[in-house]
Design a protein around this motif. Structure first.
Motif, PDB file in Angstrom:
ATOM      1  N   GLN A  76       0.421  -1.017   0.567  1.00  0.00           N
ATOM      2  CA  GLN A  76       0.589  -0.098   0.640  1.00  0.00           C
ATOM      3  C   GLN A  76       1.137   1.469   0.095  1.00  0.00           C
ATOM      4  O   GLN A  76       1.149   2.623  -0.975  1.00  0.00           O
ATOM      5  N   SER A  77       1.514   1.215   0.735  1.00  0.00           N
ATOM      6  CA  SER A  77       2.839   2.405   0.977  1.00  0.00           C
ATOM      7  C   SER A  77       4.085   2.563   0.091  1.00  0.00           C
ATOM      8  O   SER A  77       3.651   3.767  -1.067  1.00  0.00           O
ATOM      9  N   LEU A  78       3.850   1.920  -0.965  1.00  0.00           N
ATOM     10  CA  LEU A  78       4.549   2.030  -2.041  1.00  0.00           C
ATOM     11  C   LEU A  78       3.508   1.771  -4.017  1.00  0.00           C
ATOM     12  O   LEU A  78       4.520   2.810  -4.191  1.00  0.00           O
ATOM     13  N   LEU A  79       1.987   1.534  -3.912  1.00  0.00           N
ATOM     14  CA  LEU A  79       1.306   2.366  -3.822  1.00  0.00           C
ATOM     15  C   LEU A  79       1.287   3.095  -3.631  1.00  0.00           C
ATOM     16  O   LEU A  79       0.912   4.546  -4.880  1.00  0.00           O
ATOM     17  N   ARG A  80       1.153   3.862  -3.116  1.00  0.00           N
ATOM     18  CA  ARG A  80       1.013   4.944  -2.809  1.00  0.00           C
ATOM     19  C   ARG A  80       2.108   6.145  -3.398  1.00  0.00           C
ATOM     20  O   ARG A  80       1.728   7.281  -4.122  1.00  0.00           O
ATOM     21  N   GLU A  81       3.565   5.904  -2.837  1.00  0.00           N
ATOM     22  CA  GLU A  81       4.087   6.966  -3.975  1.00  0.00           C
ATOM     23  C   GLU A  81       4.983   6.408  -5.389  1.00  0.00           C
ATOM     24  O   GLU A  81       4.630   7.433  -5.732  1.00  0.00           O
ATOM     25  N   HIS A  82       3.976   5.842  -5.319  1.00  0.00           N
ATOM     26  CA  HIS A  82       4.253   5.492  -7.191  1.00  0.00           C
ATOM     27  C   HIS A  82       2.936   6.398  -7.321  1.00  0.00           C
ATOM     28  O   HIS A  82       3.459   6.986  -9.050  1.00  0.00           O
ATOM     29  N   GLN A  83       2.117   6.256  -7.388  1.00  0.00           N
ATOM     30  CA  GLN A  83       0.804   7.067  -7.930  1.00  0.00           C
ATOM     31  C   GLN A  83       1.248   8.469  -7.589  1.00  0.00           C
ATOM     32  O   GLN A  83       0.622   9.933  -8.248  1.00  0.00           O
ATOM     33  N   ALA A  84       1.780   8.605  -6.594  1.00  0.00           N
ATOM     34  CA  ALA A  84       2.105   9.921  -6.271  1.00  0.00           C
ATOM     35  C   ALA A  84       2.824  10.726  -7.374  1.00  0.00           C
ATOM     36  O   ALA A  84       2.711  11.863  -8.315  1.00  0.00           O
ATOM     37  N   ASN A  85       3.724   9.527  -7.677  1.00  0.00           N
ATOM     38  CA  ASN A  85       4.491  10.524  -8.673  1.00  0.00           C
ATOM     39  C   ASN A  85       4.359  10.024  -9.740  1.00  0.00           C
ATOM     40  O   ASN A  85       5.099  11.337 -10.562  1.00  0.00           O
ATOM     41  N   ILE A  93      -3.440   0.702 -10.810  1.00  0.00           N
ATOM     42  CA  ILE A  93      -2.784  -0.302 -10.231  1.00  0.00           C
ATOM     43  C   ILE A  93      -3.577  -0.993  -9.140  1.00  0.00           C
ATOM     44  O   ILE A  93      -3.651   0.226  -8.173  1.00  0.00           O
ATOM     45  N   VAL A  94      -3.903  -2.189  -9.068  1.00  0.00           N
ATOM     46  CA  VAL A  94      -4.244  -2.643  -7.731  1.00  0.00           C
ATOM     47  C   VAL A  94      -4.264  -3.272  -7.098  1.00  0.00           C
ATOM     48  O   VAL A  94      -2.801  -3.595  -7.652  1.00  0.00           O
ATOM     49  N   ILE A  95      -4.090  -3.912  -5.610  1.00  0.00           N
ATOM     50  CA  ILE A  95      -3.820  -4.265  -4.936  1.00  0.00           C
ATOM     51  C   ILE A  95      -4.679  -6.164  -4.743  1.00  0.00           C
ATOM     52  O   ILE A  95      -5.220  -5.761  -4.261  1.00  0.00           O
ATOM     53  N   ASP A  96      -3.734  -7.303  -5.300  1.00  0.00           N
ATOM     54  CA  ASP A  96      -4.954  -8.344  -4.613  1.00  0.00           C
ATOM     55  C   ASP A  96      -4.520  -8.716  -3.135  1.00  0.00           C
ATOM     56  O   ASP A  96      -3.015  -9.360  -3.396  1.00  0.00           O
ATOM     57  N   PRO A  97      -5.088  -8.913  -1.823  1.00  0.00           N
ATOM     58  CA  PRO A  97      -5.067  -9.504  -1.715  1.00  0.00           C
ATOM     59  C   PRO A  97      -5.607 -10.485  -0.434  1.00  0.00           C
ATOM     60  O   PRO A  97      -4.586 -11.042   0.424  1.00  0.00           O
ATOM     61  N   ALA A  98      -5.745 -11.257  -1.951  1.00  0.00           N
ATOM     62  CA  ALA A  98      -5.889 -12.811  -1.836  1.00  0.00           C
ATOM     63  C   ALA A  98      -4.883 -13.864  -1.314  1.00  0.00           C
ATOM     64  O   ALA A  98      -3.388 -13.243  -2.041  1.00  0.00           O
ATOM     65  N   ASN A  99      -4.392 -14.650  -0.043  1.00  0.00           N
ATOM     66  CA  ASN A  99      -3.902 -15.586   0.532  1.00  0.00           C
ATOM     67  C   ASN A  99      -2.395 -14.487   0.699  1.00  0.00           C
ATOM     68  O   ASN A  99      -1.312 -15.090   0.512  1.00  0.00           O
ATOM     69  N   ARG A 124       4.482  -0.338 -19.041  1.00  0.00           N
ATOM     70  CA  ARG A 124       4.828   0.682 -20.519  1.00  0.00           C
ATOM     71  C   ARG A 124       4.170  -0.714 -21.593  1.00  0.00           C
ATOM     72  O   ARG A 124       3.877  -0.204 -23.041  1.00  0.00           O
ATOM     73  N   PHE A 125       3.919  -1.619 -21.061  1.00  0.00           N
ATOM     74  CA  PHE A 125       2.917  -3.238 -21.547  1.00  0.00           C
ATOM     75  C   PHE A 125       0.659  -2.194 -21.264  1.00  0.00           C
ATOM     76  O   PHE A 125       0.538  -3.728 -22.327  1.00  0.00           O
ATOM     77  N   ALA A 126       0.702  -2.614 -19.889  1.00  0.00           N
ATOM     78  CA  ALA A 126      -0.509  -2.689 -19.478  1.00  0.00           C
ATOM     79  C   ALA A 126      -1.381  -1.913 -20.747  1.00  0.00           C
ATOM     80  O   ALA A 126      -1.231  -0.642 -20.932  1.00  0.00           O
ATOM     81  N   ARG A 127      -2.593  -2.387 -20.428  1.00  0.00           N
ATOM     82  CA  ARG A 127      -3.884  -1.687 -21.359  1.00  0.00           C
ATOM     83  C   ARG A 127      -4.022  -0.536 -20.822  1.00  0.00           C
ATOM     84  O   ARG A 127      -4.283   0.068 -20.885  1.00  0.00           O
ATOM     85  N   THR A 128      -4.906  -1.730 -19.510  1.00  0.00           N
ATOM     86  CA  THR A 128      -6.166  -0.976 -18.930  1.00  0.00           C
ATOM     87  C   THR A 128      -4.774  -1.088 -16.954  1.00  0.00           C
ATOM     88  O   THR A 128      -5.562  -0.216 -16.290  1.00  0.00           O
ATOM     89  N   ARG A 129      -4.482  -2.342 -16.354  1.00  0.00           N
ATOM     90  CA  ARG A 129      -4.870  -2.838 -15.603  1.00  0.00           C
ATOM     91  C   ARG A 129      -3.261  -3.388 -14.976  1.00  0.00           C
ATOM     92  O   ARG A 129      -2.634  -3.986 -15.887  1.00  0.00           O
ATOM     93  N   ILE A 130      -2.672  -2.736 -13.800  1.00  0.00           N
ATOM     94  CA  ILE A 130      -1.528  -3.690 -13.080  1.00  0.00           C
ATOM     95  C   ILE A 130      -2.035  -4.201 -12.085  1.00  0.00           C
ATOM     96  O   ILE A 130      -2.655  -2.930 -10.982  1.00  0.00           O
ATOM     97  N   GLU A 131      -1.842  -5.425 -11.460  1.00  0.00           N
ATOM     98  CA  GLU A 131      -2.257  -6.024 -10.284  1.00  0.00           C
ATOM     99  C   GLU A 131      -0.921  -6.246  -9.319  1.00  0.00           C
ATOM    100  O   GLU A 131      -0.113  -7.010  -9.821  1.00  0.00           O
ATOM    101  N   LEU A 132      -0.800  -6.147  -8.320  1.00  0.00           N
ATOM    102  CA  LEU A 132       0.336  -6.079  -6.942  1.00  0.00           C
ATOM    103  C   LEU A 132      -0.491  -7.292  -6.186  1.00  0.00           C
ATOM    104  O   LEU A 132      -0.793  -7.105  -5.604  1.00  0.00           O
ATOM    105  N   HIS A 147       1.021  -8.261 -12.033  1.00  0.00           N
ATOM    106  CA  HIS A 147       1.070  -8.878 -13.376  1.00  0.00           C
ATOM    107  C   HIS A 147       0.075  -7.845 -14.116  1.00  0.00           C
ATOM    108  O   HIS A 147      -0.870  -6.945 -13.594  1.00  0.00           O
ATOM    109  N   ASP A 148       0.212  -7.788 -15.397  1.00  0.00           N
ATOM    110  CA  ASP A 148      -0.254  -6.138 -16.652  1.00  0.00           C
ATOM    111  C   ASP A 148      -1.149  -7.216 -16.954  1.00  0.00           C
ATOM    112  O   ASP A 148      -0.970  -8.387 -17.367  1.00  0.00           O
TER     113      ASP A 148
END
Length: 202
Positions: A76-85, A93-99, A124-132, A147-148
């Motif tokens: 979550q911290s990584l994603l916040r910083e990435h999106q702010a930049n 970009i979303v986080i999958d909390p499964a398992n 560089r390659f994702a069309r609409t979504r990246i999952e962490l 996963h893109d």
């Protein structure tokens, strides 16, 4: 470090500096140009950090400072910083909390560098979504994933990368070791499409 790889990286950084200089020269009150100059500057900064980390790994050896951390809080911290930049530009970009385990043992700084490099590649390659994500490794330890929904491994880029990202991720993965086990970075095609990056840590 391979001198040829170092030469390619330095050449790429030189080109990025040239692009940044041109953008800044044309910059007046043009907000889109200001945003692009900021993104270029951030990309250049990340390349330099990656290069210095690889240089240290090659010349001195890279050692992971392992701590007990929450993978979810970390992502979550990584994603916040990435999106702010990135000012919200690009694929979602979303986080999958499964398992996802409650606690993991890893070097927060090094893993952040690796996942940021993986996110740059996915962007560089994702069309609409990246999952962490992050799951327990059946062999012990953790597997962080990016996963893109792009065309997958082997797709041609308009502007080819230096390959610095995977070299960096492999150096960071192998810096994590436990007894006879060592980390590993993998890039493959996901069964549901797109590319899947895995950072496997013991």
């Amino acid at each position: 470090m391979d001198p040829k790889l170092a030469a390619i990286i330095i050449h790429d950084i030189k080109n990025s500096l040239g692009n940044l200089e041109g953008e800044l020269r044309r910059l007046t009150d043009d907000v889109p140009r200001a945003q692009q100059a900021h993104v270029t500057c951030l990309a250049l900064q990340e390349k330099l950090i990656a290069f210095l980390t690889l240089y240290k790994a090659d010349s001195q050896g890279l050692r992971a400072q392992v701590e007990a951390l929450s993978p979810l809080d970390f992502l979550q911290s990584l994603l916040r910083e990435h999106q702010a930049n990135r000012n919200g530009h690009g694929a979602q970009i979303v986080i999958d909390p499964a398992n996802m385990p409650m606690v993991g043992f890893f070097d927060e700084h090094l893993v952040a560098l690796a996942l940021e490099a993986a996110l740059q590649n996915a962007s560089r390659f994702a069309r609409t979504r990246i999952e962490l994500g992050c799951q327990k490794n059946p062999a012990g330890g953790l597997i962080f994933t990016v996963h893109d929904d792009g065309p997958g491994v082997g797709a041609q880029e308009k502007k080819p990368s230096t390959g610095l990202g995977m070299d960096l991720c492999n150096a960071i993965a192998t810096a994590h070791n436990k007894e006879s086990q060592q980390g590993e970075a993998r890039l493959s095609n996901h069964p549901d499409g797109g590319a899947l990056f895995q950072l496997c840590l013991p």
